[in-house]
Design an enzyme around this catalytic site. Sequence first.
Site, short mmCIF file in Angstrom:
data_model
loop_
_atom_site.label_atom_id
_atom_site.label_comp_id
_atom_site.label_asym_id
_atom_site.label_seq_id
_atom_site.Cartn_x
_atom_site.Cartn_y
_atom_site.Cartn_z
N LYS A 257 0.81 -1.22 0.00
CA LYS A 257 0.00 0.00 0.00
C LYS A 257 0.84 1.27 0.00
O LYS A 257 2.03 1.26 0.33
CB LYS A 257 -1.00 -0.03 1.17
CG LYS A 257 -2.05 -1.11 0.95
CD LYS A 257 -3.22 -1.03 1.88
CE LYS A 257 -4.28 -2.06 1.49
NZ LYS A 257 -5.44 -2.06 2.39
N ARG B 131 -3.41 -10.17 5.11
CA ARG B 131 -3.80 -10.33 3.71
C ARG B 131 -2.70 -9.73 2.83
O ARG B 131 -2.42 -8.54 2.93
CB ARG B 131 -5.14 -9.63 3.49
CG ARG B 131 -5.71 -9.69 2.08
CD ARG B 131 -7.02 -8.92 2.01
NE ARG B 131 -7.60 -8.96 0.67
CZ ARG B 131 -7.30 -8.11 -0.31
NH1 ARG B 131 -6.41 -7.15 -0.10
NH2 ARG B 131 -7.89 -8.22 -1.50
#
Length: 269
Positions: A208, A250
Amino acid sequence: MTGIWGIVNVTPDSFSDGGRYLDVDRAVAHGLRLRADGASVLDVGGESTRPGAERVGAQVEQQRVIPVIERLAAAGVPVSVDTLSATTAAAAVRAGARIVNDVSGGLADPDMRAAVAESGADYAVGHWRGSSADMYANAEYRRVAREVAGELQERIGEAAASGIAPSRLIVDPGIGFAKAGAQNWDVLRGLDEIVALGPRVLVGTSRKRFLAETLQRDAATDDEISEIRRDLATAVTSALAARAGVWAVRVHDVASTRDALAIAHAWRG
């Protein structure tokens, strides 16, 4: 030991691997590789939730994910469906998915909670403050972790009211969703408040933007932060999240996170 969810994006526009696995055979092969690398669950998604992403119709989404879910489930792999759509969630469970991963926590589709309750699947509830198109407009907090925990508590109550048993719930603090830069670090530092809510906790930091921003000291742009460096940063944050007591992480690259979790586990003894 903390579980690892492997990401299978069957999309043309996901921020990291969009377009790589649109073909069903390639998506299934990728999922099976992630499973062999140590993934406990494969999270299959047909709609990107990256900032600025446009929504796709449920029919298109299902055309992308249902064949992949059917084949992975038939191979005995635990599968989650990453969707905001109640109809896609129901179709995915019929195809063999065991978990519905809704990053909106039921806010994007008013029929989602009822669909999950009827399906019998487990339900991963994300922290969300608006669609991908405008999520950062809602990134206003005084105490981020506490507010995220409070809003997740509301989602837990709504799920219970819809008939979803607490044992079926998973909560996700929504790293990167309506959270800018340092706010994501504030949430990660405050994971104990999320864990204290009671349900299993899922955390996804994988590749991210806030990780790239942290690594950006010697790079001109986010794009110059290589995938390998982002995966290393993901593995480190995943190991730290495991130390904080999360149930699963995840990630895109399962192998590096598997190794990081193994070392962290050995460290703890």
